[in-house]
Every structure is written in structure tokens, then in C-alpha cells.
Design an enzyme around this catalytic site. Structure first.
Site: not given
Lengths: 257, 65
Positions: A96, A157, A184-185, A206-207
Site C-alpha cells: 500500500k 483518520g 481512508a476517511g 482502520n480508525t
């Protein structure tokens, strides 16, 4: 299921491994999510010599495909060196690729990203570039040898969801045959469902899971949302319209005054 | 000789990368290495000489998003 460099994944959810309250909760979240890919990183050995091996044993036990990243790299050289270290550590050609261009937004450096992608593709890597919804950049990454694109939904994040629906829809439409992952996001399962409704092949987050009050339950919620969004896209959603249209037939209505 | 290992100064007696890693306690640890910002593959460590002032990076698998 779309293939990613010749690999057919068992689910359309890719999950990060960072910021969980504990290794046990990380494992639980992965089990509930049914994620097919785990993103990982390489970082300096702290000195004891065992933490890396412990983490690797944990990931190996999950039985998922591993996707190492070049997170935090701000230059082509740094990203390429990190990719080489990751390939050796994780024994995979998948990478990645992140080349960060701005510290506040963590948005990609498009020029460095293309240069690093070309170097790594030429060297046998199978590159998953963390990119934006920019069409020209996407074209350059494909020319560099990438067979997968990973446009952001929003800055890493933030949990803001899909910041540029038009751009993401346009990207999907321009490259209908390219495997694409929203990376992401994302903050809520509804964001993931929307990404899948737009026709994306998978989501990476992830977050949103690791920082939830109950990561395992949020992981399950994302799994349901990804599946729902995928099914909805397959079902060919109705076109939106501005004017109301009655769903109940007007013909046959009794005239009651 | 003094070298930088993960940005910390270390005093090592060996001069070959593979020997330095053993000296530092990484003999059988899952690691990857870079010397002066250039990747050094595991197979190349026995042929890689290190001199005073070199910058050695030692990394391991970690959590990532």
C-alpha cells in the site's frame, strides 16, 4: 468479486491493525468483520527484540492477506526503501503505497506517488496506491503499472466519509475495469455502504473500528454495510428525481368528497 | 566504532552488518534493514561492510492502517 493482482478476496472489507485497545480486541474485531485483508506497517524495533514477532504471530493467526504500507513516508526514496523492507519482512509483493504530500491533511504527493509507483511496479511490486479521486493522477498511476487504485474518501483518520461524491463517481465511471478501493476517511458504516453503492470494489478502514467504543461490534456493522452497499449496487438502484411521484396507483382511487 | 542504530548512537566492534546485528541482539529476530537510507536485503548482510558514522535502520512488523 473483482481480482486484486490475480487474487480473489473472500470479502470486500480491508481492515487496519492500528490503535486497538488491545491485541485481543484487534483479533475479535477481525473475526467479526470477516475482513479479508489486514494492513500493517514496518517500524523501528524498540530494542527488546520481541514485539515485532509477537505482532506478526497475531496477524498470522488471523488467516488474512497482509497488505504492508509505507505510511508516514514523505519522499520517493523513503517510500521505496520502506516498501523493500516490507516485502522482505512480510514476504509479499503487495504494498500500500503512501507518499504523503501535506502533513496536516495527509493528502498524497501526486508527483512522488507516480514516481514511486513506477519504480516499485518495475521492481515487481504489486502496488496499491493511496491516491485521490483525481482522474489525471489515476491515469498516470495506471500508466506506471498499478492495477489497483485506492482513492481516499476523506483525509486519513477524519471519519468524514466521502468528501467528493461527484469525483468518486466520476473516477469509477472513467475506469470501470480497474479494481478500486475506497481507502481512508470513513467514519460510519453508512459511508462504507455508500462507497459500495457507487460501485467500488472494496473499502479499507482502520480508525472507525479501532477507535469505536466497541470495536468488534463496529467491525460487524461495517461488514454488514459493505455487503448491503454491494448488493444495492448489484441491484441497480432507481434514479433519484427532484419531483415527487406517488408510489400508490392513482387509477382506481375512490372519489370521496 | 560508533554508528547510529535507529537514531541512537551505539558502540559496536563488528564491521560486517550480519555480525553487528548479532552483536546487538538481533541474530534470530524478524527484522529488515537499511544502511544509510538504502535497503539491505537479508542475503546481502554478510557482504555489507559498515563504517563509523553509518546510519543503520532496523525495523520489524508493526500495526498499520
Amino acid at each position: 468479486m473483482r481480482q486484486f493482482y490475480g487474487t480473489t478476496l473472500s470479502s470486500r472489507l480491508m481492515l487496519g491493525t492500528a490503535q486497538y485497545p488491545s491485541p485481543a480486541i484487534l483479533s475479535d474485531a477481525f473475526r467479526r468483520s470477516d475482513a479479508s485483508v489486514a494492513t500493517v506497517s514496518v517500524r523501528r524495533e524498540a530494542g527488546r527484540g520481541g514485539e515485532g514477532q509477537d505482532f506478526w504471530d497475531l496477524i498470522a493467526a488471523l488467516g488474512v492477506k497482509v497488505l504492508p504500507n509505507t505510511a508516514g513516508c514523505h519522499s520517493v526514496r523513503e517510500a521505496v526503501t520502506t516498501a523493500h523492507m516490507a516485502r522482505e519482512l512480510f514476504d509479499t509483493t503487495w504494498i500500500k503505497l503512501e507518499v504523503i504530500g501535506h502533513s496536516d491533511t495527509l493528502q498524497p504527493d501526486p508527483f512522488g506517488l507516480v514516481e514511486a509507483a513506477r519504480i516499485l511496479c518495475d521492481d515487481g511490486f504489486e502496488v496499491f496506491p493511496y491516491t485521490t479521486e483525481d482522474l489525471v493522477l489515476a491515469d498516470r498511476l495506471l500508466e506506471a503499472g498499478c492495477q489497483v487504485l485506492m482513492p481516499w474518501g476523506a483525509p486519513i483518520g477524519t471519519g468524514l466519509g466521502l468528501n467528493n461524491i461527484y469525483g468518486l463517481r466520476s473516477l469509477r465511471a472513467h475506469f470501470p475495469d480497474v479494481a478500486m478501493v475506497i481507502d481512508a476517511g470513513l467514519g460510519l458504516p453508512s459511508h462504507a455502504a455508500m462507497a459500495m453503492e457507487l460501485g467500488y470494489d472494496a473499502v479499507l478502514l482502520n480508525t472507525a473500528v479501532s477507535k469505536a467504543g466497541d470495536p468488534a461490534q463496529m467491525a460487524k456493522a461495517f461488514a454488514c454495510a459493505v455487503e448491503a452497499g454491494f448488493l444495492a449496487h448489484q441491484a441497480d438502484p432507481m434514479p433519484a428525481r427532484d419531483m415527487a411521484a406517488p408510489s400508490t396507483p392513482v387509477i382506481g382511487k375512490a372519489f370521496l368528497e | 566504532m560508533k554508528i547510529l542504530v535507529n537514531a541512537e548512537t551505539k558502540d559496536v566492534s563488528a564491521h560486517v552488518l550480519s555480525d553487528i546485528l548479532v552483536e546487538l541482539g538481533y541474530g534470530d529476530v524478524k527484522i529488515a534493514t537499511a544502511l544509510n537510507e538504502a535497503f539491505v536485503a537479508k542475503m546481502a548482510r554478510t557482504q555489507t561492510n559498515v563504517v563509523a558514522g553509518d546510519r543503520l535502520e532496523i525495523v520489524t512488523p508493526r500495526q498499520g492502517g
